[in-house]
Design a protein around this motif. Sequence first.
Motif: not given
Length: 782
Positions: A471-477, A498-504, A514-520
């Motif tokens: 799972l790759n996240w593309d988030l602002p700086p 279903i995936i959970y993540a804490q945004l810090t 933002g963008e999240v990409c599932l790769k396999y």
Amino acid sequence: MVRHCGLLTCQEEPVPLKSISVTLSICEFVAGVSATLNYENEEKTPLEAFFVFPMDEDSAVYSFEALVDGKKIMAELQDKMKAHGNYENAISQGHQAFLLEEDKCSRDVFCCNVGNLHPGSKVALTLKYVQELPLEADGALRYVLPAILNPRYQLSGWPEDSCLNMKTPVVPLEDLPYTLSLVATISSQNGIQKIQCNCPLSPIEYVGDDRTSAQTSLADGHKFDRDVELLIYYSEVHTPSVAVEMGKPTMEPDCLMGDPCAMVSFYPNIPEAQPPITCGEFVFLMDRSGSMRGPVSKQDKSQLRIEAAKETLILLLKSLPVGCYFNVYGFGSCYEAFFKRSVKYSQRTMEEALRKLKVMNADLGGTEILTPLKNIYSGPSIPGHPLQLFVFTDGEVTDTFSVIKEVKNNSLRHRCFSFGIGEGASTSLIKGIARVSGGASEFITGKERMQSKALRALKHSLQPVVEDVGLNWDLPPGLSAKMLSPEQTVIFRGQRLIIYAQLTGMMPPTEATGEVCLKYTLQGKSFENKVTFSLQPKSDANLTIHRLAAKSFLQTKDMGFRETPANDKKDVLKVSIECGVISSHTAFIAINKDLNKPVQGPLVRRDIPRPILLGASAMMPRGGAHTKASSSYHPPASRPMRSTSYYSSMSYQQNYDPHRSTISKNMYSLVFGDNHLVQLVSLQKADGSWDLTEGLAMVLGMSLEDILTALPIQNGDSSGWATVLAVLWLHTNGKDMKCEWELLERKAVAWIHIHAGSVVNVLMRAAIAFLKSSVDPAIFIL
């Protein structure tokens, strides 16, 4: 020994629990539930009441409160041992106290204690929880309100401090002194197609022309004879999405509840591999405890659990690929294996397994699954044949966490597919062993067919493994995602992820995305699924996503009160108390110190009764060797048994020699019944072919002589002709059950191309004409 959750009693004692009222709110695929237990002490002495009840193992219980004479008392989540000490101290000092805890032995059983309920007092206890709703194969979202808590088999020497050991009274359904009500609101931005329920509902009211919301309620008079199950069909359920929820303003940043939390849902479009893999070691572990003699459904005269399981096993054995390895285990107080170790799949070994399956019965006493599991794992791996374990059980065990831990310890060498049979199967056991091994779980209740669910799991197991999941996240700086869900290593075709993540870090302005990409990777090819989402977090007073994220984390770390390693226990306590989500190491405690005067004198104990279902006592072993716990291995014995199921009565017939067979049609009907589909499956050979026999002729409804005469190639192979006819019959007459015979049909088509490749078209055209079928000839394309 067998420990019932309660004892039959004839004492006419008042029961302080009067009613259970449930408010259900389902938004998309998340359910929020508020359940209120209403107590009243109509006796002249102070009471201490205990209520043991089932919960789904995925429930994140985050709130517990008491309403005493109009005053609300919020419970505090504490370390379980501390909570117990505070409860006992409060009771001894004459204060009212309320305790809610998860059982030490299983995550799907809870106990509620009400202490010092003084005469005439009324108390309403409300617990709240949230949970993800599982997605069924037909696109339905499934919500279950558990109402059935079956007796759990207890191992000899197992600790006695489980709440399941309380001597809870058991009463007939018609004498149950408390009622159940449920009001449900369902909403989806994509619209609701339909709602189904296994219990009577009030008329469903849809809101708006787009049907984005609906309301309904449980009809009066629910008898606690079944779990309440809702199936919700939305207009669209396979849309990827990301929801971002605002954290709790009063919490410190960098903690789970203080930061925003994201819930990502993917529906990977994994292509079906053609052809599926043909290697693997397939081990089927079948519950043969006394409770398996009960019916799958308790509402009607449904098939016995053991018979349904046997029929499913036969379909599975017929659908296995040639060249794989397999074995069948039965377990109870002891266990039996068809073969000492897994054997190569062939006509000979399949026939031997079917002969042993014919005499298999629910006659092995208790439910001790741990010992056969250890035996299976102790065997050497077969190079090139990864282990795939299929477990069938009604899930009535007490050592749940020990079993899950054993499966987890061997998770790198196998996948486990688990099936809970009947009402009240332990969701903690069934879901737990599948989750820790990267497998899948299914529950079979009511009129659902075990066969279709098991064959779907087998189909999953025969697909190539999805690899390099990331799972790759593309988030602002300045903003990063900290994963809270366990690393995903297995994805099945048709599965929701279903995936959970804490945004810090620093949240950007409102218009940022933002963008999240599932790769396999699958069979050397790379795949990607992307979702773009708004980074503006939404506020939710219940912090639903945060609670679900905490639950996902706890399910990974919390292996039970006794089995959790010390380091993980520290993390479990921290997240559980910080997020307010109960675990096996914490409990909710509420104390009311504002009574006009503390309760004086000894308390009278009142255990809230559970319903006893028709035939429940007969499901448990009575006397004999198997009521005593044993971990020994017993070689399978030949025990003659009358069978009433189609599969078990006819699947062991040897292929008929058309020149020597003298079986009459009347006799054949007695052996096989009227289920022609089952008859046909029983006659298939391990390599996928059919022989031209009297049995096949009877399924086709033709004489053997006419079938032989119609053979389009003089002196041609009759097996090729028979197999083409059988495949055509399946598509013509069994299309509604395709999911159950699809694998064995593909095996048959592959056999046709290998052994009759040059004349396939000739046989196919002749068969279509002979059977007067309108089936598309493309079914014979590999």
